[in-house]
Scaffold this motif. Structure first.
Motif, PDB file in Angstrom:
ATOM      1  N   ASP A 277       7.327  -7.392  -4.119  1.00 26.06           N
ATOM      2  CA  ASP A 277       7.428  -6.525  -5.440  1.00 26.06           C
ATOM      3  C   ASP A 277       6.398  -7.470  -6.536  1.00 26.06           C
ATOM      4  O   ASP A 277       5.787  -6.614  -7.237  1.00 26.06           O
ATOM      5  CB  ASP A 277       8.681  -6.591  -5.774  1.00 26.06           C
ATOM      6  N   THR A 278       6.740  -8.532  -6.506  1.00 33.25           N
ATOM      7  CA  THR A 278       5.556  -9.437  -7.253  1.00 33.25           C
ATOM      8  C   THR A 278       4.078  -8.845  -7.023  1.00 33.25           C
ATOM      9  O   THR A 278       3.197  -8.777  -7.859  1.00 33.25           O
ATOM     10  CB  THR A 278       5.656 -10.897  -7.158  1.00 33.25           C
ATOM     11  N   GLU A 279       3.641  -9.083  -5.697  1.00 33.57           N
ATOM     12  CA  GLU A 279       2.614  -8.370  -5.349  1.00 33.57           C
ATOM     13  C   GLU A 279       2.049  -6.948  -6.011  1.00 33.57           C
ATOM     14  O   GLU A 279       1.033  -6.760  -6.186  1.00 33.57           O
ATOM     15  CB  GLU A 279       2.084  -8.519  -3.997  1.00 33.57           C
ATOM     16  N   PHE A 280       3.200  -6.027  -5.681  1.00 37.72           N
ATOM     17  CA  PHE A 280       3.122  -4.747  -6.026  1.00 37.72           C
ATOM     18  C   PHE A 280       2.379  -4.643  -7.768  1.00 37.72           C
ATOM     19  O   PHE A 280       1.631  -3.998  -8.094  1.00 37.72           O
ATOM     20  CB  PHE A 280       4.337  -3.909  -5.820  1.00 37.72           C
TER      21      PHE A 280
ATOM     22  N   ASP B 237       0.692  -1.163  -0.018  1.00 39.30           N
ATOM     23  CA  ASP B 237      -0.030   0.138   0.001  1.00 39.30           C
ATOM     24  C   ASP B 237       0.855   1.213  -0.103  1.00 39.30           C
ATOM     25  O   ASP B 237       0.580   2.364  -0.568  1.00 39.30           O
ATOM     26  CB  ASP B 237      -0.981  -0.106   0.987  1.00 39.30           C
ATOM     27  N   ASP B 238       1.963   1.380   0.848  1.00 43.06           N
ATOM     28  CA  ASP B 238       2.855   2.508   0.834  1.00 43.06           C
ATOM     29  C   ASP B 238       3.367   2.440  -0.630  1.00 43.06           C
ATOM     30  O   ASP B 238       3.568   3.687  -0.844  1.00 43.06           O
ATOM     31  CB  ASP B 238       3.970   2.029   1.671  1.00 43.06           C
TER      32      ASP B 238
ATOM     33  N   GLY C 160       9.254   0.027 -10.091  1.00 38.20           N
ATOM     34  CA  GLY C 160       8.598  -0.491  -8.923  1.00 38.20           C
ATOM     35  C   GLY C 160       9.246  -1.490  -7.983  1.00 38.20           C
ATOM     36  O   GLY C 160       8.598  -1.759  -6.921  1.00 38.20           O
ATOM     37  N   GLY C 161      10.263  -2.203  -8.473  1.00 40.23           N
ATOM     38  CA  GLY C 161      10.718  -3.207  -7.630  1.00 40.23           C
ATOM     39  C   GLY C 161      11.374  -4.504  -8.631  1.00 40.23           C
ATOM     40  O   GLY C 161      11.313  -4.285  -9.880  1.00 40.23           O
TER      41      GLY C 161
END
Length: 538
Positions: free
Chosen positions: A55-58, A27-28, A46-47
């Protein structure tokens, strides 16, 4: 004009999070990305999907929760593994599955890292770069190469470092970013290396600098002056060890000092607010002295400076603070004089002249009080109360309340410590008010007692909250009997401000600061709300 298609690239969400103590939730990261996009950067890294589960989830959530208007979302990863077919490499597959339209690959360009870290041959490393770039470009992705340890590698083996750049460009990489990974370079070395690399390869080059010599921003500018058209950095210079180049400082320097329009029109004026918002999300705010956006970036203290600033602010400022969303501030201290008082008064909205009697009296009082240990440069509320007293000398009405007495008791029972405050106040037009309250400590108990006594009479006090409390011994006299300075910071529902108190007794100094805060909140109120029940006591 900026170089055609200049690329301003943010890596806060990846390289910035390597800073000690900086941990972001998904979320951050989404929230930070939105702020960076509004600011106008061209690329947001993004990562590392596939390597870092968060980062995969992001990237998964970004598909439906992140709408970007200025920036392209970028995924970071590595070239294929040695001896592995690129089509079967799981890390490369994860980059494609992230859905990011731009992919940045880290690639080794220093022979020592190729042989000692990757444990492969120089030829295989070139093949890894070539095949991975071609595979991703063929899949429809824009590809950047982060040439890791490039400046150290160039010095160790110039020919091989240049060969890596050439291989990446030939395979279809859009930009090859030369990385000062260990942060040990100085601007002259950066400039010379970029110039030679650009002349020799003809590739489009970028720059990524770490700050281990304190030169990350200067090194970035040197690379751009030498022909780089892509610059990487992080918000507030976040990053491991000494951090990365500060993206905000880079952007401001390029726009204001080089005339390169690397942001959409008018976005630079949002930079200070963007920095504050990201600092709150990361719990790592900008240092007060951060160029352009720090709280102290356009703050003046010395009297000589204040005298000149009164004539023309440009005499002691390299640019208008409003260009980056900041503002000029004047500190009031014994180093200043009447000009400092005048400037600070104007900053607070008062019309005064440097030669007036009220200003002279205020300056004299401040010098005397600071000699006793007071400090007004961080206590704007206390300064304003003092100024108002001098401006209204002989005409001011009574204080909204005065103190008849106060008492603190601290008791401990069965391991529990209880602080209890008892105060007796006088409010014009009412009978004496007595209030008793308990708190987690003496200061909290006094604060609670003041609220209990006054909130019903003055409803505007209900939202006043003590948010920070600092204690200093302001003189060379040490020990438990030394004068103590208390700086108390409050939030009134709209903004924060501070008051100061000084006394040999810590609780007395705290009581002074608390009273000042309540009086500051009531500075424009002359009488309590009528028909309100008045707390009373024996």
């Amino acid at each position: 004009m900026a170089p055609q298609g200049f690329q301003l690239y943010d890596t806060t969400l990846r390289d910035g999070t390597q800073q000690e103590g900086l941990v972001l939730t998904v979320d951050d990261k989404l929230a930070v990305a939105r702020h960076l996009d509004t600011f106008g950067v061209g690329f947001i890294e993004g990562g590392w999907p596939g390597a870092v589960p968060k980062d995969t989830e992001f990237f998964r959530r970004a598909r439906t929760e992140l709408t970007l208007h200025s920036a392209e979302l970028t995924a970071f990863g590595a070239t294929r593994r040695p001896g592995t077919a690129v089509s079967t490499d799981p890390q490369v597959r994860a980059l494609l599955e992230s859905g990011a339209p731009v992919i940045t690959l880290v690639a080794k360009t220093d022979v020592r890292h190729v042989e000692l870290a990757l444990r492969t041959t120089l030829a295989e490393n070139l093949a890894m770069i070539t095949s991975t770039v071609r595979h991703l470009v063929h899949a429809g992705r824009r590809v950047f190469i982060d040439a890791e340890h490039y400046f150290d590698g160039y010095r160790a083996n110039r020919a091989y470092a240049l060969e890596c750049v050439h291989a990446a460009a030939e395979a279809g990489a859009e930009t090859i970013v030369l990385c000062d990974t260990n942060g040990g370079s100085l601007p002259d070395r950066i400039r010379d290396t970029v110039t030679d690399t650009l002349t020799t390869t003809g590739a489009r080059l970028g720059i990524h600098c770490h700050n281990d010599t304190g030169c990350a921003v200067a090194n970035t500018l040197a690379a751009i002056d030498a022909g780089a058209t892509h610059a990487q950095g992080t918000a507030h210079g976040y990053g491991e060890r000494c951090g990365n180049a500060d993206l905000f400082t880079i952007a401001a320097n390029l726009i204001l000092k080089r005339g390169l329009n690397v942001l959409p029109a008018d976005r630079l004026t949002t930079m200070a607010e963007t920095g504050r918002a990201i600092g709150e999300l990361t719990a790592q705010p900008a240092h007060p002295a951060t160029p352009y956006i720090g709280r102290s970036a356009f703050t003046h203290k010395a009297g000589l400076h204040a005298s000149a600033l009164r004539i023309d602010p440009d005499l002691y400022q390299h640019t208008d603070p409003a260009t980056t969303g900041n503002r000029m501030r004047t500190l009031v201290s014994d180093m200043g004089g009447r000009s400092s008082i005048e400037l600070k008064a104007r900053e607070l909205g008062y019309t005064v002249t440097a030669g007036s009697e009220p200003v002279a009296r205020a300056a004299a009082r401040i010098k005397k009080l600071e000699n006793l240990g007071y400090s007004f440069e961080s206590a704007d509320a206390s300064f304003e109360l003092l100024l108002r007293e001098e401006l209204s000398a002989g005409t001011a009405g009574p204080h909204p309340f005065t103190t008849d007495s106060w008492q603190i008791t601290v008791e401990q029972h069965s391991g529990t410590t209880i602080s209890r405050a008892r105060i007796r106040l006088h409010v014009p037009g009412t009978t004496p008010i007595t209030a008793t309250a308990e708190g987690s400590g003496p200061v909290n108990a006094l604060d609670c007692a003041l609220h209990q006594a006054l909130d019903t009479l003055f409803p505007s006090l209900a939202g006043l909250e003590l948010t920070d409390y600092q204690v200093r011994v302001p003189t060379s006299r040490r020990g438990s009997a030394a004068p103590t300075r208390v700086l108390a910071t409050f939030f009134d529902g709209e903004r924060s401000w501070s008051t100061v108190g000084v006394d040999e007794n810590l609780i007395t100094a705290s009581w002074q600061a608390l009273q000042e805060a309540f009086r500051y909140t009531l500075r424009d109120i002359t009488s309590p709300v009528t028909a309100m029940p008045v707390p009373s006591g024996p």
